[in-house]
Design a protein around this motif. Structure first.
Motif, PDB file in Angstrom:
ATOM      1  N   LEU A  61       0.853  -1.179   0.000  1.00  0.00           N
ATOM      2  CA  LEU A  61       0.000   0.000   0.000  1.00  0.00           C
ATOM      3  C   LEU A  61       0.895   1.237   0.000  1.00  0.00           C
ATOM      4  O   LEU A  61       1.683   1.441   0.926  1.00  0.00           O
ATOM      5  CB  LEU A  61      -0.911  -0.010   1.221  1.00  0.00           C
ATOM      6  CG  LEU A  61      -2.045   1.016   1.250  1.00  0.00           C
ATOM      7  CD1 LEU A  61      -3.029   0.748   0.108  1.00  0.00           C
ATOM      8  CD2 LEU A  61      -2.781   0.968   2.585  1.00  0.00           C
ATOM      9  N   GLU A 109      -2.291   0.675  -4.446  1.00  0.00           N
ATOM     10  CA  GLU A 109      -1.515  -0.548  -4.295  1.00  0.00           C
ATOM     11  C   GLU A 109      -0.617  -0.782  -5.503  1.00  0.00           C
ATOM     12  O   GLU A 109      -0.970  -0.429  -6.632  1.00  0.00           O
ATOM     13  CB  GLU A 109      -2.447  -1.753  -4.133  1.00  0.00           C
ATOM     14  CG  GLU A 109      -3.198  -1.768  -2.817  1.00  0.00           C
ATOM     15  CD  GLU A 109      -4.038  -3.017  -2.675  1.00  0.00           C
ATOM     16  OE1 GLU A 109      -3.722  -3.864  -1.821  1.00  0.00           O
ATOM     17  OE2 GLU A 109      -5.015  -3.155  -3.436  1.00  0.00           O
ATOM     18  N   ALA A 268      -8.026  -3.001   1.955  1.00  0.00           N
ATOM     19  CA  ALA A 268      -6.679  -2.432   1.880  1.00  0.00           C
ATOM     20  C   ALA A 268      -6.120  -2.212   3.285  1.00  0.00           C
ATOM     21  O   ALA A 268      -4.947  -2.508   3.561  1.00  0.00           O
ATOM     22  CB  ALA A 268      -6.695  -1.125   1.098  1.00  0.00           C
TER      23      ALA A 268
END
Length: 320
Positions: A61, A109, A268
């Motif tokens: 991330l 990402e 995420a």
């Protein structure tokens, strides 16, 4: 802003709750086997990082930064994949001289596979916002509002390559970098970017999509409410729209429905916590809004492809 050349090989640091970080902090978030590099000698208008990357299978991330980010491949080649939270992977095959331009306000990402050897080398360059504003004024765009750029992945541009190479040479190879030369090169780069890659709208999206300031307000609210139930009514109220019109305009702006985008943000955050902390799967599930461990595992597996435990420890196929 001071010029900064960073070389690092420490593990990625946890992502804070803030949507953006400073350019100087980016080296803490990317895994790298970067070679040793000299320290800068004088304050300048850019921040420069050098990285040597090996292949990574699990996505990382990447936080957004306040400054526009340019990345150019210096050595090797790779297949790079990127996606926004909850979005589809976009693939780029890159080689020496190819560049990326990013000015997103949201974390995203990335993952990559080297193709020209065990590693590939890249440089990150961040331009001070004042340089962009000055370039816009010089080109007569001051009244058009803040400058935003379109995203470029794996592009080729002779001017970008030349100016980035000259900046790297001056900041890295020169024993006494010239402040005037670096400023001039950075200003020339800013003017070229504004001329060539300026987005037509503040977010680069269609005029019939959700307005930029409303989209930012809604995304901020989503990130603040990951542990709470999804509420279309709350988000629509924040955008000062009916639920129907909000859903339609949000999807035009992001490509996803509000609920799907929200799930993507939750996943995420969960992936980040699974990889960067030792907290239990149940605890992580609670933080991203799932009171039932089985429900969290079910949604995670549907969205990511494996269970939370298997994601944290590859090879483990069942939740413990």
């Amino acid at each position: 802003m001071d010029a900064l050349l960073v070389s690092q090989s420490e593990p990625a640091a946890p992502l804070s709750d803030a949507l953006r970080i400073t350019a100087e902090a980016m080296s803490e978030y990317l895994p790298s086997d970067a070679p040793a590099a000299p320290q800068p000698h004088a304050p300048q208008d850019v921040v420069l990082h050098l990285f040597t990357h090996r292949s990574i299978a699990e996505p990382i991330l990447v936080p957004a930064v306040a400054e526009p980010l340019l990345v150019m491949v210096l050595a090797g080649s790779a297949i790079v994949e990127e996606r926004a939270a909850g979005g589809e992977w976009e693939k780029s095959e890159v080689r020496i001289g190819d560049f990326f331009l990013t000015s997103t306000t949201q974390p995203y990402e990335m993952r990559w596979q080297t193709t020209g050897g065990d590693s590939f080398e890249v440089m990150h360059l961040y331009l001070a916002p004042a340089l962009i504003e000055q370039a816009a004024r010089d080109l007569g765009l001051r009244a058009a509002g803040p400058v935003n750029f379109v995203d470029v992945s794996g592009g080729r541009d002779d001017w970008v390559r030349l100016l980035l190479e000259q900046l790297r040479s001056e900041l890295v190879d020169s024993r006494m970098p010239s402040r005037l030369l670096v400023h001039s090169l950075a200003q020339a780069l800013a003017i070229h970017l504004v001329r060539t890659y300026r987005a037509a709208l503040p977010t680069g999206r269609r005029s019939n999509a959700l307005q930029a300031y409303k989209l930012r307000r809604v995304l901020d609210l989503m990130n603040q409410r990951l542990a709470q139930d999804f509420s279309l009514a709350t988000l629509a109220q924040a955008a000062q729209l009916s639920e129907y019109h909000f859903s339609r305009l949000f999807k035009r702006a992001t490509g996803l429905s509000p609920s799907h985008y929200f799930i993507g943000l939750r996943m995420a955050r969960a992936r980040q916590l699974l990889l960067e902390t030792e907290r239990s799967v149940i605890d992580i599930g609670l933080e991203v809004g799932y009171s039932s461990a089985s429900h969290f595992s079910q949604v995670f597996r549907r969205e990511v492809g494996v269970t939370p435990s298997a994601y944290r420890n590859p090879g483990i196929g069942l939740e413990q």
